[in-house]
Write an enzyme that holds these catalytic residues in place. Sequence first.
Site: not given
Ligand code: UDP
Length: 346
Positions: A16, A18, A131, A156, A160, A185, A303, A305
């Site tokens: 995969g 990582i 995570s 998910y 974790k 991160f 939603p 985030d």
């Molecule tokens: N994000 C965005 N547009 C996208 C995908 C992600 O603006 O098409 C933003 C998302 O809302 C978050 C950041 O990018 O603020 C990182 O998102 P990601 O899904 O990569 O990682 P997460 O922190 O959610 O695990």
Amino acid sequence: MGNRKVKNVLVTGGAGFIGSHTCVALAEAGYQPVVVDNFANSQSDVPDRIAQIIGTAIPVHQVDCTDETGMRNILDRYEDWHGVIHFAAYKAVGESVAHPLKYYRNNIGSLLTLLQLMNDYPLHHLVFSSSCTVYGEPDHLPVTEKSPVRPAESPYGYTKQVGEQIITDQQQVSPAMRSVLLRYFNPIGAHPSGKIGELPLGKPENLVPYVVQTAAGWRDQLTIFGRDYPTEDGTAIRDYIHVMDLAEAHVKALDWLHQQEAQETPGIFNIGTGRGHSVKEVVDTFEDATGIKVPHQFGSRRPGDVSSIYADATLAQRELNWSASRTLGEALHDAWMWQQTLKPPA
Ligand code: UDP
């Protein structure tokens, strides 16, 4: 030529994203990665690509980690085990909401199988992929390992949290066991050779795959989710870490485990850069690093985030002697090099 003992490290999910980079880091540090992967979410040529980078083939076993008999057969084939790094898991947040049982069966099932085998075999050292989602929306930034764990936002995320708890409980009753929980991160980028990277499967959920696919013309435009967060430019902040920095953290964690004389609870470490970047900064940095424009629009918040999260990674620096050394610009450059090797979807 001495008779140097081979240090076999079982890498579940080693094909995969990582996992494959960690195989490279392990080999570079003198360990022998032994990959077990069911190739459910990875391509069969990944082990060959790893071999091209490190200059030698690595053992690969196509087995599902929930298959106890299959896993026993692998463990029986090698004399000494230096440790196991457990990546094998499903990882799509949205899919986990739609198919919770699939996530619980695979992610929890594979961990239970592995811990049972660690109990039965002389395989004592475990590095677990966790995570920063376990922290939810933190009250204080940067987040330390002492920051409270918050209720998970998705199945998910819950796998974790439960995974961490299961390992903690098993550690209590296993005097020989040594374990570490690495709270990642936001891993991004690819190996600078361009030979391995993140495999795109349909429309990306994550920011950087979406950015590079938009730059490549596979997507019309990026939607930045939310511009009304309480941050300087209104877009959300994350701690983006180059996948090779993250890979090297696993090697350091394994070394650390072998220095522990006794352990009652798992070691817990944040693995981030300690710096936060907004979504807008990621787009700007990508454009600066590559000279390519990323068409984008602003949309509503996604939603689940959180507004801002970034690591306090000083514990990893102090205990593991590890810190991230690559910049956001390098990571985005390497992600772009990788993207350019990919064939557009049919
Ligand atoms: N994000 C965005 N547009 C996208 C995908 C992600 O603006 O098409 C933003 C998302 O809302 C978050 C950041 O990018 O603020 C990182 O998102 P990601 O899904 O990569 O990682 P997460 O922190 O959610 O695990």
